[in-house]
Motif scaffolding. Sequence first.
Motif, mmCIF file in Angstrom:
data_model
loop_
_atom_site.group_PDB
_atom_site.id
_atom_site.type_symbol
_atom_site.label_atom_id
_atom_site.label_comp_id
_atom_site.label_asym_id
_atom_site.label_seq_id
_atom_site.Cartn_x
_atom_site.Cartn_y
_atom_site.Cartn_z
ATOM 1 N N GLN A 258 8.823 -4.187 1.919
ATOM 2 C CA GLN A 258 8.724 -3.111 0.940
ATOM 3 C C GLN A 258 9.189 -1.788 1.535
ATOM 4 O OE1 GLN A 258 4.901 -2.825 -0.948
ATOM 5 N NE2 GLN A 258 5.358 -0.874 -1.939
ATOM 6 N N PRO B 38 0.183 4.224 -1.084
ATOM 7 C CA PRO B 38 1.500 3.700 -0.673
ATOM 8 C C PRO B 38 2.624 4.045 -1.650
ATOM 9 C CG PRO B 38 -0.207 2.042 -0.347
ATOM 10 C CD PRO B 38 -0.851 3.179 -1.087
ATOM 11 N N ASP C 209 6.238 5.552 -0.679
ATOM 12 C CA ASP C 209 7.487 4.919 -1.089
ATOM 13 C C ASP C 209 8.409 5.928 -1.775
ATOM 14 O OD1 ASP C 209 6.610 2.510 -0.094
ATOM 15 O OD2 ASP C 209 5.933 1.745 -2.036
ATOM 16 N N THR D 252 0.987 -1.863 3.282
ATOM 17 C CA THR D 252 2.319 -2.159 2.754
ATOM 18 C C THR D 252 2.932 -3.222 3.643
ATOM 19 O OG1 THR D 252 4.385 -1.155 1.950
ATOM 20 C CG2 THR D 252 3.599 -0.426 4.104
#
Length: 212
Positions: free
Chosen positions: A67, A24, A28, A63
């Motif tokens: 976020q 993740p 991101d 996630t």
Amino acid sequence: MILSGLLLAVAAPAAPAWLRALDPAWLDAATLLLMFVEGAGVPGVPGLLPMLAQAGMIGTGRTTFAQAALWGVLGNWLGSLAGYAFGRSGARRLPTRWRGHLEGERVRGLLERYGGGLVVLSRTVGSLRTPVTWSAAPLGYPFGRFAVFSLVGALLHVLVWQYGLWKFGAGLLAFARRAETDLLGVALGAALLWGLGWSSRRRRAPSARPPT
């Protein structure tokens, strides 16, 4: 076509294996980067792609919506500020013809008339994003107002699309593509009618003759 296929594949109810195995943190970072470049006004950047990937990651529980939205909003907003700065200094390096389009009376008139609303809308509408972001500084639009309205636009753009793609996935994307196609058809039809009307008026107008 290839990009559409990738988007639909990521938006499918069952997340692909590569997405389930992706760290993740990497997603991101990619979201921040792509949304930054798109937000800066660079044409052709697929900002929906990282949001679709984030939607798939939310669906697997790796996630959260908050976020995913954070990195999307941050990238889009910081990109808009970078685009404003580029317009202030770097736009002078663009070809004269391009600068004429960006800083022309049409963009100036839109900013003067609609101001903050246009900045907010430009975060979502790609055809407005580049001219509004790059021309705001040269046309004298205040940085503080631009930053505030860009943040509002980034929040609306990312929160609505990220939530919709998470909950509705490919269906929302297909609806957006149909709407875009329908709007394009309406625009082409209106342009055709205008062209026919202009041609008809031109034929009926008396031709100018030199004085004898």
